[in-house]
Scaffold this active site. Structure first.
Site, short mmCIF file in Angstrom:
data_model
loop_
_atom_site.label_atom_id
_atom_site.label_comp_id
_atom_site.label_asym_id
_atom_site.label_seq_id
_atom_site.Cartn_x
_atom_site.Cartn_y
_atom_site.Cartn_z
N SER A 1 0.72 -8.65 1.79
CA SER A 1 -0.72 -8.81 2.02
C SER A 1 -1.04 -8.53 3.48
CB SER A 1 -1.16 -10.23 1.66
OG SER A 1 -2.48 -10.48 2.10
N HIS B 1 0.83 -1.21 0.00
CA HIS B 1 0.00 0.00 0.00
C HIS B 1 0.87 1.26 0.00
CE1 HIS B 1 -2.95 -2.89 1.96
NE2 HIS B 1 -3.59 -2.48 0.89
N LYS C 1 -1.46 -6.97 -7.57
CA LYS C 1 -1.41 -8.25 -6.85
C LYS C 1 -2.71 -9.02 -7.03
CE LYS C 1 -1.37 -10.23 -2.21
NZ LYS C 1 -2.83 -10.45 -2.12
#
Length: 490
Positions: free
Chosen positions: A162, A8, A126
Site C-alpha cells: 500500500s 502496482h 486488494k
C-alpha cells in the site's frame, strides 16, 4: 493515485502480458481530491513522480499520465458532474467510515474511461470493495471495457502492499504485521469448522486490539453484493480496517469452504457446450457436460430398440448403466457408456431428436442428477445443461443463463451439422425444431428449463466464441478472486 509500489508494478506487468504485444498500457497517477474526506490525508498522500515514472517504465508501461486537477475536473471539483455510488454497495466495509469516498472513485474513473476509452481496466484485488463497485459501474452503464483484477501483493512481513505503508515507522511496522496474519488464521479456523463465523469475528477484533491496532470494522460479506454473507455460501469475504497510529490500513481474505462451481443453463443450440468447454480449460475447472450424459442415455435407449417416450421401457435399461466423462484433452471430452466410446454417436440427429423425451423421465433425471452431484461435492467444476442452476447445483457460486434467438441457434445448428457431415435441413425447419424443443424442455414436469432467479442472462447473438468466453470469465471473477482461484498459466 500515486506513490506506486510493488503491487502496482505487478498490476502493470500483468496488464502488459495480457496485451501480448498488441496494445499499449497507460498508467494514470492522479491523487483524486474527491476520494478524501475533510480530516483525511490528501495533503500528505505520497506524490513521488520520479519514482513512479521509473517503476512504471520498468514494469513495461507504454506511458504514464499525471494530469493536474483542472485537466480531470475542468469546472472544478464543486461545479462539475459527480456520480454517486449505490448505497447498497457502500453500506458496509469502508463505506460508513469514509463518507463520499466511493462517490469520488466512481466519478474520477468514469471521467478517466471517457477520456482514454481503454479496452481493459486493470485494478488490484486488494481494495475488493472498490473493484466490485467499479465492476458494477461498468455493467450498469454498459461501458465497453473489461474490468480485470490482479491479486493482492504482500510485502515480506505479510502486510498488503500500500502507498500508505510508507507512513509506518519501524515499531509501527512490527505492530501492523499482525494484521494480515490474524486475518489468515481466522479464515483457516472458519474453513476448518473449528469456530463459527460470529465468534471468529469477535475473537479477531480482540486479537487485533491486543496487538495494538485500533479496529474500525471486521465484517464478512458476499463478494458480489457486499452485503452480509448468507450462511452456507461457499465463498465469503472476510475484510477489516484498522489504524496503526495515524495510518489507516485495509486487508481481506476469502473464506472458501469448497472449490467454485459454475452452472451454465440455456436452451438447445445456444452454444453452451462449445463455450463451456473452452471456459473450463481457461479457468482450470473440470468440465461436466450434463447434456452429453443425457445424450448418452438416449443413445443407449435407441441402441436397445426401446421407445424413448416410454418411462417403463427406459427405466428397465438404467440398472447398471455407467456413463463416464473423461477430463478434457485438447478441447475434447470422451463420452463412454459401459466402457464404449460414443463421443461422436451422441451428436447424431436421431439422438438429438429424442433427447428431450428421454430427459423428461424422472428415473433418468434422478440417476444422472445423483451422479452429477457426487462429482460436484468438492467443487472445482463447470456444468452446462438445462437445470444445472435450479436442480443439480442450486448452490452454485456462479450461474449463467446462456441463450440466443431461435434464428441464431438455427444458423449455428446448420453449421454444426454440415461440419459433421450430416444432411442439413433448411433454416426454417431447423428453427421450428428448436422452438418445439424449447417448448418441450420448458414445460416438462420434472426440472423444466427455466432461468434461475440468481442467474445472469447472457444473450450471445452477434458474439464471437472468444467474446462469450471473456464474458463468462468476467462473471466468474466478479465472485471468485484470482488470489483464491488463479488462472492457469499457458
Amino acid at each position: 493515485m500515486g506513490g506506486l509500489h510493488q503491487g502496482h508494478a505487478r498490476l502493470i506487468a500483468t496488464a502488459v502480458t495480457s496485451c501480448g504485444g498488441k496494445g499499449s498500457v497507460l498508467v494514470s497517477t492522479f491523487v483524486n481530491p474527491l476520494q478524501f474526506g475533510v480530516d483525511e490525508d490528501f495533503d500528505c498522500y505520497p506524490r513521488t513522480f520520479e519514482d513512479d515514472c521509473a517503476l512504471a517504465e520498468q514494469a513495461g508501461a507504454s506511458a504514464l499520465w499525471c494530469p493536474d486537477e483542472r485537466q480531470v475536473y475542468p469546472y472544478g471539483t464543486s461545479e462539475g458532474w459527480r456520480l454517486q455510488a449505490p448505497a447498497r454497495l457502500t453500506a458496509h466495509l469502508c463505506g460508513p467510515w469514509r463518507s463520499g469516498h466511493f462517490d469520488g472513485v466512481v466519478t474520477v474513473v468514469m471521467r478517466l474511461l471517457g477520456l482514454v476509452r481503454p479496452h481493459q481496466l486493470w485494478l488490484g484485488e486488494k481494495d475488493w470493495q472498490q473493484l466490485t463497485i467499479l465492476r458494477h459501474l461498468v455493467n450498469d452503464f454498459g461501458l465497453r471495457v473489461r474490468v480485470r483484477g490482479c491479486p493482492t501483493v504482500r510485502e515480506g512481513d505479510g502486510l498488503a502492499a500500500s502507498s500508505r505503508n510508507r507512513y509506518l515507522g519501524d515499531a509501527q511496522r512490527t505492530v501492523a504485521s499482525a494484521f494480515s496474519s490474524a486475518l489468515c488464521a481466522t479464515a483457516r479456523d472458519v474453513c476448518a469448522g473449528s469456530v463459527d463465523e460470529a465468534s471468529a469475528q469477535v475473537a479477531l477484533r480482540q486479537q487485533l486490539r491486543e496487538a495494538g491496532l485500533e479496529v474500525e470494522y471486521v465484517e464478512t460479506v458476499d463478494p458480489v453484493t457486499l452485503q452480509p454473507a448468507r450462511p452456507g455460501r461457499s465463498i465469503r469475504l472476510l475484510a477489516a480496517a484498522v489504524r496503526c497510529g495515524e495510518t489507516r490500513l485495509i486487508d481481506h481474505v476469502f473464506i472458501m469452504t469448497r472449490s467454485p462451481i459454475v452452472a451454465i443453463d440455456g436452451p438447445a443450440g445456444a452454444g453452451k457446450s462449445t463455450v463451456t468447454r473452452a471456459f473450463a480449460e481457461r479457468m482450470g475447472l473440470l468440465y461436466l457436460d450434463t447434456g452429453a450424459m443425457y445424450r448418452a442415455v438416449t443413445w443407449w435407449v435407441q441402441s436397445n430398440g426401446a421407445d424413448p417416450s416410454s418411462a417403463p421401457a427406459v427405466e428397465a435399461l438404467l440398472e447398471g448403466l455407467e456413463v463416464d466423462l473423461s477430463p478434457l484433452k485438447d478441447g475434447v471430452q470422451t463420452v463412454r457408456v459401459n466402457g464404449r466410446d460414443i463421443t461422436d454417436a451422441i451428436r447424431d440427429p436421431e439422438v438429438t431428436g429424442s433427447v428431450s423425451l428421454v430427459a423428461a423421465h424422472p428415473c433418468v433425471r434422478a440417476l444422472l442428477t445423483k451422479q452429477q452431484q457426487r462429482l460436484g461435492e468438492r467443487g472445482g467444476l463447470v456444468a452446462e445443461g438445462r437445470d444445472i442452476g435450479t436442480a443439480v447445483f442450486p448452490d452454485a457460486d456462479v450461474k449463467v443463463f446462456l441463450t440466443a434467438t431461435p434464428e441464431e441457434r438455427a444458423r449455428r445448428r446448420a453449421k454444426d451439422l454440415e461440419a459433421r457431415g450430416h444432411a442439413v435441413p433448411d433454416l426454417a425447419a431447423l428453427e421450428a425444431q428448436i422452438v418445439e424443443r424449447d417448448r418441450l424442455d420448458s414445460t416438462r414436469e420434472v426440472a423444466p428449463l427455466v432461468q434461475a432467479d440468481d442467474a445472469t442472462e447472457l444473450i450471445t447473438d452477434g458474439m464471437s466464441i472468444e467474446a462469450v468466453i471473456d464474458a463468462l470469465e468476467d462473471l466468474f471473477r466478479f465472485r471468485v478472486a484470482k488470489e483464491i482461484w488463479p488462472t492457469p498459466q499457458g
